[in-house]
Design an enzyme around this catalytic site. Structure first.
Site, PDB file in Angstrom:
ATOM      1  N   HIS A 225       0.844  -1.196   0.000  1.00 43.20           N
ATOM      2  CA  HIS A 225       0.000   0.000   0.000  1.00 43.20           C
ATOM      3  C   HIS A 225       0.880   1.247   0.000  1.00 43.20           C
ATOM      4  CE1 HIS A 225      -3.807  -2.005   1.380  1.00 43.20           C
ATOM      5  NE2 HIS A 225      -2.948  -2.870   1.899  1.00 43.20           N
TER       6      HIS A 225
ATOM      7  N   HIS B 136      -2.370  -3.152  -3.586  1.00 43.18           N
ATOM      8  CA  HIS B 136      -3.769  -3.040  -3.169  1.00 43.18           C
ATOM      9  C   HIS B 136      -4.704  -3.025  -4.388  1.00 43.18           C
ATOM     10  CE1 HIS B 136      -6.832  -0.514  -0.590  1.00 43.18           C
ATOM     11  NE2 HIS B 136      -7.365  -1.597  -1.112  1.00 43.18           N
TER      12      HIS B 136
ATOM     13  N   CYS C 205      -3.783   2.986  -5.253  1.00 40.81           N
ATOM     14  CA  CYS C 205      -2.851   2.427  -4.274  1.00 40.81           C
ATOM     15  C   CYS C 205      -2.270   1.092  -4.756  1.00 40.81           C
ATOM     16  CB  CYS C 205      -3.604   2.232  -2.951  1.00 40.81           C
ATOM     17  SG  CYS C 205      -2.626   1.449  -1.661  1.00 40.81           S
TER      18      CYS C 205
HETATM   19 ZN   LIG Z   1      -4.044   0.601  -0.082  1.00 42.47          ZN
END
Ligand SMILES: [Zn+2]
Length: 150
Positions: free
Chosen positions: A10, A115, A137
């Site tokens: 992330h 992510h 992300c």
């Molecule tokens: Zn994330």
């Protein structure tokens, strides 16, 4: 101990021009109702790795994937105007690689991804395309980074 087979990368989705400390991260996650930071690790721009949550506990970072994963977040992900960008510094990349290597040695990791790669495959073609990303992300293509392969 829970089964761990996935590493999810992330970003903090903050500008590369402004600092976002682990204290900032904690404050923001607590305000979202978490009892601690949702990620297991946080990597600052200077490469310092902050341990945020015990690996034995599931993270709180991607719905549907928390049970068997470890979450690593790096500070940044946005350019000075707020657009998604791979803002990782040299020290951040080095720390990320080191951390992933350590985790791979310790757990039977079968996948390392970003992510956004866990967004729903809307057209069912087995590939999550950019048009299907729920969010940007971690703002770089994890699969194309040789230091983050299995
Ligand atoms: Zn994330």
């Amino acid at each position: 101990m829970r089964t761990i087979n996935l590493i999810v990368i992330h970003c903090s989705a903050t500008k590369e021009t402004s600092a976002y400390t682990v204290e900032d991260l904690k404050r923001d996650h607590l305000s979202r109702g978490f009892n601690e930071i949702g990620y297991h690790f946080y990597i600052r721009r200077n490469g310092i790795i902050e341990v945020c949550r015990a690996i034995s506990k599931p993270g709180a970072h991607v719905i549907g994937y928390n049970a068997h994963s470890i979450a690593i977040c790096y500070e940044g992900g946005l350019d000075s105007s707020g657009k998604p960008k791979d803002t990782r510094t040299g020290p951040q990349k080095a720390s990320m690689q080191e951390l992933v290597t350590t985790l791979k040695a310790k757990y039977k990791i079968t996948r390392i991804c970003g992510h956004r790669d866990l967004s729903p495959d809307l057209n069912g073609n087995s590939t999550v395309e950019p048009s299907e990303w729920i969010k940007a992300c971690p703002c770089f293509d994890v699969s194309s980074d040789p230091s983050l392969r299995l």
